[in-house]
Design a protein around this motif. Structure first.
Motif, PDB file in Angstrom:
ATOM      1  N   VAL A  49       0.867  -1.193   0.000  1.00  0.00           N
ATOM      2  CA  VAL A  49       0.000   0.000   0.000  1.00  0.00           C
ATOM      3  C   VAL A  49       0.896   1.233   0.000  1.00  0.00           C
ATOM      4  O   VAL A  49       1.663   1.461   0.948  1.00  0.00           O
ATOM      5  N   SER A  50       0.823   2.004  -1.083  1.00  0.00           N
ATOM      6  CA  SER A  50       1.716   3.153  -1.235  1.00  0.00           C
ATOM      7  C   SER A  50       1.006   4.459  -0.881  1.00  0.00           C
ATOM      8  O   SER A  50      -0.157   4.645  -1.231  1.00  0.00           O
ATOM      9  N   PHE A  51       1.736   5.330  -0.183  1.00  0.00           N
ATOM     10  CA  PHE A  51       1.240   6.685   0.115  1.00  0.00           C
ATOM     11  C   PHE A  51       2.208   7.685  -0.491  1.00  0.00           C
ATOM     12  O   PHE A  51       2.893   8.431   0.217  1.00  0.00           O
ATOM     13  N   GLY A  52       2.327   7.681  -1.810  1.00  0.00           N
ATOM     14  CA  GLY A  52       3.206   8.642  -2.470  1.00  0.00           C
ATOM     15  C   GLY A  52       4.219   7.962  -3.365  1.00  0.00           C
ATOM     16  O   GLY A  52       4.320   8.274  -4.548  1.00  0.00           O
ATOM     17  N   LEU A  53       4.988   7.026  -2.836  1.00  0.00           N
ATOM     18  CA  LEU A  53       5.981   6.313  -3.638  1.00  0.00           C
ATOM     19  C   LEU A  53       5.311   5.255  -4.508  1.00  0.00           C
ATOM     20  O   LEU A  53       4.217   4.775  -4.192  1.00  0.00           O
ATOM     21  N   ARG A 110       5.894   7.304  17.207  1.00  0.00           N
ATOM     22  CA  ARG A 110       6.486   8.480  16.573  1.00  0.00           C
ATOM     23  C   ARG A 110       5.419   9.448  16.074  1.00  0.00           C
ATOM     24  O   ARG A 110       5.743  10.514  15.530  1.00  0.00           O
ATOM     25  N   GLY A 111       4.147   9.070  16.217  1.00  0.00           N
ATOM     26  CA  GLY A 111       3.060   9.934  15.760  1.00  0.00           C
ATOM     27  C   GLY A 111       2.991  10.054  14.263  1.00  0.00           C
ATOM     28  O   GLY A 111       2.527  11.079  13.737  1.00  0.00           O
ATOM     29  N   ALA A 112       3.459   9.030  13.562  1.00  0.00           N
ATOM     30  CA  ALA A 112       3.559   9.115  12.106  1.00  0.00           C
ATOM     31  C   ALA A 112       2.275   8.740  11.392  1.00  0.00           C
ATOM     32  O   ALA A 112       2.096   9.047  10.214  1.00  0.00           O
ATOM     33  N   LEU A 113       1.362   8.037  12.060  1.00  0.00           N
ATOM     34  CA  LEU A 113       0.184   7.492  11.389  1.00  0.00           C
ATOM     35  C   LEU A 113      -1.027   8.400  11.538  1.00  0.00           C
ATOM     36  O   LEU A 113      -1.326   8.890  12.632  1.00  0.00           O
ATOM     37  N   ASN A 114      -1.748   8.637  10.415  1.00  0.00           N
ATOM     38  CA  ASN A 114      -3.000   9.384  10.484  1.00  0.00           C
ATOM     39  C   ASN A 114      -4.170   8.411  10.580  1.00  0.00           C
ATOM     40  O   ASN A 114      -3.990   7.186  10.521  1.00  0.00           O
ATOM     41  N   ALA A 115      -5.373   8.944  10.716  1.00  0.00           N
ATOM     42  CA  ALA A 115      -6.556   8.098  10.937  1.00  0.00           C
ATOM     43  C   ALA A 115      -6.795   7.155   9.760  1.00  0.00           C
ATOM     44  O   ALA A 115      -7.151   5.977   9.939  1.00  0.00           O
ATOM     45  N   GLY A 116      -6.609   7.613   8.532  1.00  0.00           N
ATOM     46  CA  GLY A 116      -6.820   6.765   7.356  1.00  0.00           C
ATOM     47  C   GLY A 116      -5.844   5.609   7.306  1.00  0.00           C
ATOM     48  O   GLY A 116      -6.214   4.470   6.961  1.00  0.00           O
ATOM     49  N   GLY A 164      -7.695  -2.919   8.999  1.00  0.00           N
ATOM     50  CA  GLY A 164      -8.349  -3.799   8.027  1.00  0.00           C
ATOM     51  C   GLY A 164      -7.451  -4.956   7.609  1.00  0.00           C
ATOM     52  O   GLY A 164      -7.908  -6.101   7.481  1.00  0.00           O
ATOM     53  N   LEU A 165      -6.172  -4.659   7.403  1.00  0.00           N
ATOM     54  CA  LEU A 165      -5.221  -5.719   7.036  1.00  0.00           C
ATOM     55  C   LEU A 165      -5.039  -6.706   8.189  1.00  0.00           C
ATOM     56  O   LEU A 165      -4.956  -7.924   7.974  1.00  0.00           O
ATOM     57  N   ASN A 166      -4.985  -6.191   9.405  1.00  0.00           N
ATOM     58  CA  ASN A 166      -4.861  -7.072  10.571  1.00  0.00           C
ATOM     59  C   ASN A 166      -6.074  -7.996  10.711  1.00  0.00           C
ATOM     60  O   ASN A 166      -5.945  -9.159  11.099  1.00  0.00           O
ATOM     61  N   ASP A 167      -7.255  -7.455  10.398  1.00  0.00           N
ATOM     62  CA  ASP A 167      -8.472  -8.270  10.483  1.00  0.00           C
ATOM     63  C   ASP A 167      -8.435  -9.433   9.489  1.00  0.00           C
ATOM     64  O   ASP A 167      -9.134 -10.438   9.670  1.00  0.00           O
ATOM     65  N   GLU A 168      -7.653  -9.289   8.441  1.00  0.00           N
ATOM     66  CA  GLU A 168      -7.492 -10.356   7.454  1.00  0.00           C
ATOM     67  C   GLU A 168      -6.378 -11.332   7.846  1.00  0.00           C
ATOM     68  O   GLU A 168      -5.990 -12.189   7.058  1.00  0.00           O
ATOM     69  N   GLY A 169      -5.854 -11.172   9.077  1.00  0.00           N
ATOM     70  CA  GLY A 169      -4.821 -12.074   9.560  1.00  0.00           C
ATOM     71  C   GLY A 169      -3.438 -11.742   9.037  1.00  0.00           C
ATOM     72  O   GLY A 169      -2.546 -12.608   9.035  1.00  0.00           O
ATOM     73  N   LYS A 170      -3.220 -10.515   8.611  1.00  0.00           N
ATOM     74  CA  LYS A 170      -1.946 -10.120   8.012  1.00  0.00           C
ATOM     75  C   LYS A 170      -1.112  -9.292   8.990  1.00  0.00           C
ATOM     76  O   LYS A 170      -1.646  -8.519   9.777  1.00  0.00           O
ATOM     77  N   SER A 171       0.208  -9.514   8.925  1.00  0.00           N
ATOM     78  CA  SER A 171       1.140  -8.688   9.693  1.00  0.00           C
ATOM     79  C   SER A 171       1.542  -7.507   8.826  1.00  0.00           C
ATOM     80  O   SER A 171       1.763  -7.660   7.613  1.00  0.00           O
ATOM     81  N   VAL A 172       1.659  -6.333   9.429  1.00  0.00           N
ATOM     82  CA  VAL A 172       1.913  -5.112   8.658  1.00  0.00           C
ATOM     83  C   VAL A 172       3.201  -4.453   9.127  1.00  0.00           C
ATOM     84  O   VAL A 172       3.457  -4.339  10.327  1.00  0.00           O
ATOM     85  N   SER A 173       4.027  -4.028   8.158  1.00  0.00           N
ATOM     86  CA  SER A 173       5.207  -3.203   8.442  1.00  0.00           C
ATOM     87  C   SER A 173       4.985  -1.830   7.811  1.00  0.00           C
ATOM     88  O   SER A 173       4.424  -1.721   6.706  1.00  0.00           O
ATOM     89  N   ASN A 220      12.301   9.669   5.710  1.00  0.00           N
ATOM     90  CA  ASN A 220      12.526  10.973   6.336  1.00  0.00           C
ATOM     91  C   ASN A 220      11.403  11.329   7.307  1.00  0.00           C
ATOM     92  O   ASN A 220      10.914  12.463   7.365  1.00  0.00           O
ATOM     93  N   GLY A 221      10.929  10.332   8.047  1.00  0.00           N
ATOM     94  CA  GLY A 221       9.953  10.539   9.110  1.00  0.00           C
ATOM     95  C   GLY A 221       8.514  10.505   8.672  1.00  0.00           C
ATOM     96  O   GLY A 221       7.615  10.558   9.525  1.00  0.00           O
ATOM     97  N   LEU A 222       8.252  10.428   7.352  1.00  0.00           N
ATOM     98  CA  LEU A 222       6.871  10.418   6.864  1.00  0.00           C
ATOM     99  C   LEU A 222       6.506   9.022   6.361  1.00  0.00           C
ATOM    100  O   LEU A 222       7.330   8.315   5.779  1.00  0.00           O
ATOM    101  N   VAL A 223       5.230   8.640   6.571  1.00  0.00           N
ATOM    102  CA  VAL A 223       4.778   7.317   6.125  1.00  0.00           C
ATOM    103  C   VAL A 223       4.740   7.282   4.602  1.00  0.00           C
ATOM    104  O   VAL A 223       4.007   8.053   3.973  1.00  0.00           O
ATOM    105  N   ALA A 224       5.550   6.348   4.021  1.00  0.00           N
ATOM    106  CA  ALA A 224       5.594   6.211   2.560  1.00  0.00           C
ATOM    107  C   ALA A 224       4.716   5.059   2.084  1.00  0.00           C
ATOM    108  O   ALA A 224       4.316   5.011   0.927  1.00  0.00           O
ATOM    109  N   GLY A 225       4.427   4.118   3.001  1.00  0.00           N
ATOM    110  CA  GLY A 225       3.587   3.003   2.579  1.00  0.00           C
ATOM    111  C   GLY A 225       3.536   1.892   3.611  1.00  0.00           C
ATOM    112  O   GLY A 225       4.199   1.950   4.656  1.00  0.00           O
ATOM    113  N   LEU A 226       2.728   0.901   3.309  1.00  0.00           N
ATOM    114  CA  LEU A 226       2.554  -0.269   4.178  1.00  0.00           C
ATOM    115  C   LEU A 226       2.870  -1.541   3.380  1.00  0.00           C
ATOM    116  O   LEU A 226       2.547  -1.623   2.189  1.00  0.00           O
TER     117      LEU A 226
END
Length: 746
Positions: A460-464, A533-539, A546-555, A560-566
């Motif tokens: 899941v990409s947030f920009g990259l 680190r306060g890096a995650l927003n509500a979305g 949602g990914l955890n509910d599907e039994g998935k582990s998430v990294s 540079n301190g901003l969330v680029a993806g999951l």
């Protein structure tokens, strides 16, 4: 008390359980022998004895019964008994891969011929075509004598009766000798004794022609039994023929050919494209498609590279491999499979034990009935002596228990062999019999219903872009052996994503990893660490949930301190898991998943597979659930990896270990599925059920034919030669019916 030793022999010429019983009874009478195990399926005898035991006497007892016998290589036995200890059976090169057979093959074949000359066995092992064996030659001579007697009878009728007596004696004398030796060794009611009494009695009542015919038919039946028994015996032993005799050893940069059986653990061998791999090992360089069908039955070649495990007897496909040997010849996968199946064939099923007990009383009872039929009507009912003695003799032949006692072991030996050749190992007849009664299968999750290693399922990409995201994550995970790290690296390799070197990598214990990549500070963190680190927003939090509910582990990847993806990963179900569970359901067998994983992951996997489940279970919890299922009336099979599930495996009616040839898969539990396929459990159950149907058919054939001929003999429709056909014919039919199980496709 003297310390017990164990000596193992190969015995030539055993064709049925009656043969084994005679040998067992005779050897037990030798002073110092504590226990005897005789296996028709493997053609072996194992004795436990103390130091006072005379092993020469053991061998003389067996050879006196008409069988060839010689100790296995490595047995400490006296060396002056006609050189018997030197003669290993190299027509069964494939007995135990660890024994040094191939090197002395020619000498041992010569030794086997010398055994036959010294002891005159009619039962000597068939080392070539049937007509080259002593049993085959005796049958041919007996048949020729019978034809000659018929010819003489037509040319000179006055001496016809004498010609038939001579023809009868050609075949009967060896049979009578075995009968006498068996009687002196504790088996008075042997088939040879019944045959001898019937033939001599027939001559006394002027039925010499029938006596000669009966002896010939008896020999034909024995010959056919020997051929059929040999086919069953060779089925599993032929596996060792898959291992090449030689290997290319890498020695100080040079290659030299050497015997594969002499390879030491740690040696480096070279395997060329198209060659069979000569030892179990680990690939240290090269990548190739490996055809494992000869060993596991897996039809699709598997691509294997550095650090992958390979097995002796499998075929290298398209590239040169360097392999480090991990097991000596005696301990490679094929040798262990053969050893386990041989041991399993020596373990009797409940049905087989019952038949053995029944036959001990059955044969003497037949002798009594035959005597009553011969004597009572003439004495009390005015019958003719000749007529009723003739009927009594026929009943002796009808009553031979050979077909009955071989009905079960022949089917079990064939099934164990058929299963092993397809990667289904079952440790004994009792296990095989119980598998067919299973009504509930409890599966472990990780490594059993699932692959046992996580795979990247979502990026899941947030920009990259996805490739850029995966590349940065893979850079951070270089060198890590953590399962989640390996999942990311494997996905990067599959997608062809570049993974440049990283600078200043640092592990963050319990949180993730950080480093400098192309001038950027990149972090790969667990969601709680990113949250700190306060890096995650509500979305982003909602997406992670949602990914955890599907039994998935998430990294979470930060640049540079901003969330680029999951990156989400999950241990996915095996490709055949759904089909395997469906096969069980079609067979009327219920299934359940027992796992130590968290309930959310367990629920996700169970929903995909449509299976009942229990999560967050410790080993003792799994054991408790298996016990509860048994108390509810289920016959439970527990399927797991053989280590973490050990308590539950032990508690179940049948424990099945999953794995491709590992020590755990081969040596723990009651059965093992070498493919590691879920569908193999249903195949084991189906094989068991087919085997039990085969056994019922065999017993019906054995007893049914005897019942029919018993009635027809008493009322005067059939005589001596149909009676012997009832015996030998039933034995051959039963054996051939059992051999059909070898053709089972699993």
């Amino acid at each position: 008390m003297a310390e017990a030793s164990e000596t193992r022999y190969r015995v030539g010429g055993m064709d049925c359980a009656a043969c084994a019983s005679k040998i067992d009874t005779a050897v037990r009478r030798v002073a110092g022998v504590a226990d005897v195990t005789v296996s028709v399926a493997t053609g072996t005898m194992t004795i436990r004895h103390d130091a006072s035991s005379d092993l020469k006497a053991v061998q003389k007892k067996v050879t006196g019964l008409g069988y060839s016998v010689w100790p296995f290589a490595g047995n400490a036995v006296p060396s002056d008994e006609h050189g018997l200890h030197d003669h290993a059976d190299h027509d069964h090169d494939h007995d135990h891969a660890g024994h040094d057979y191939a090197r002395h093959d020619r000498d041992h074949r010569h030794g086997e011929r010398e055994i036959e000359k010294l002891h005159g066995q009619d039962h000597a092992t068939m080392t070539g075509s049937w007509w080259q064996s002593r049993k085959g030659r005796l049958t041919i001579f007996s048949g020729a004598a019978l034809v000659a007697a018929y010819a003489i009878g037509h040319l000179v009728p006055a001496i016809a009766s004498y010609a038939f007596i001579v023809a009868m004696l050609v075949g009967l004398l060896p049979i009578a000798r075995r009968a006498v030796m068996a009687a002196f060794s504790g088996t008075p009611f042997s088939i040879e004794m019944l045959m001898t009494i019937a033939a001599v009695g027939a001559v006394i009542i002027n039925a010499g022609e029938e006596a000669a015919t009966v002896v010939f038919l008896f020999l034909v039946g024995e010959l056919l039994e020997g051929v059929a028994a040999g086919k069953a015996r060779e089925s599993i032993q032929s596996l060792t023929a898959l291992v090449p005799k030689t290997a290319l050893l890498e020695d100080n940069g040079q290659m030299r050919e050497m015997p594969a059986e002499s390879l030491a653990v740690g040696a480096i061998i070279i395997v060329r494209p198209g060659d069979r791999i000569s030892a179990d090992g680990v690939i240290i360089s090269g990548e190739s498609a490996i055809d494992e069908a000869p060993v596991t039955g897996e039809s699709t070649p598997l691509r294997k590279g550095v650090d992958a495990v390979v097995y002796a007897g499998t075929v290298n496909g398209d590239a040169v491999l360097r392999v480090r040997v991990t097991a000596a010849a005696a301990d490679n996968t094929i040798a262990r499979v053969v050893k386990l199946v041989e041991e399993a064939q020596e373990s009797k099923a409940p049905t087989e034990r019952f038949i053995d007990r029944f036959s001990r009383y059955y044969t003497p009872s037949v002798v009594v009935v035959a005597a009553l039929v011969a004597v009572v009507p003439p004495l009390f009912l005015g019958g003719a002596w000749g007529e009723w003695i003739y009927k009594g003799l026929a009943i002796l032949l009808i009553g031979c228990p050979c077909a009955l006692v071989i009905s079960t072991p022949a089917a079990i030996a064939a099934s164990l062999s058929a299963g092993a050749r397809r990667g289904l190992l079952m440790k004994g007849g009792a296990v095989l019999e119980t598998l067919g009664k299973v009504t509930m299968v409890a599966f472990d999750k990780t490594g059993t219903l699932t692959e046992g290693k996580p795979r990247v399922t979502d990026i899941v990409s947030f920009g990259l872009g996805e490739a850029q995201l995966l590349s940065r994550a893979a850079v951070l995970e270089q060198g890590s052996s953590h399962p989640l790290a390996l999942a990311i690296l494997n996905r990067a390799r599959m997608d062809g994503v570049p993974v440049p070197p990283a600078l200043e990598l640092e592990a963050l214990p319990g949180k993730g990893v950080t480093g400098e990549v192309g001038g950027e500070t990149v972090d790969l963190l667990s969601p709680p660490a990113a949250r700190e680190r306060g890096a995650l927003n509500a979305g982003q939090e909602a997406r992670i949930a949602g990914l955890n509910d599907e039994g998935k582990s998430v990294s979470v990847l930060l640049v540079n301190g901003l969330v680029a993806g999951l990156i989400a990963m999950r241990d996915e179900p095996r490709e055949d898991a759904e089909a395997g569970l469906s096969a069980l359901k079609s067979a009327g067998v219920k299934a359940m998943m027992l796992t130590g994983d968290n309930k959310r992951t367990a629920a996700a996997v169970a929903d995909m597979l449509g299976i009942d489940w229990r999560g967050e279970m410790m080993p003792e919890d799994k054991q408790r659930v298996v016990g509860e299922l048994k108390r509810k009336g289920f016959v439970v099979a527990k399927v797991g990896d053989g280590i973490n599930d050990a308590p539950a495996l032990a508690a179940a009616d049948i424990g099945i270990a999953m794995g491709g040839g590992t020590d755990v898969a081969l040596e723990t539990a009651d059965a093992a599925a070498l493919h590691g396929r879920v569908g193999d459990v249903a195949r084991m159950i189906a094989l068991s059920q087919r085997t039990m149907r085969n056994i019922v058919a065999n017993i019906t054939i054995a007893l049914g034919l005897k019942a029919v001929f018993l009635v027809t003999t008493i009322i005067g429709i059939t005589g001596l030669w149909p009676a012997i056909l009832a015996d030998t014919g039933a034995t051959v039919l039963v054996t051939m019916n059992a051999l059909r199980l070898l053709r089972i496709k699993a």
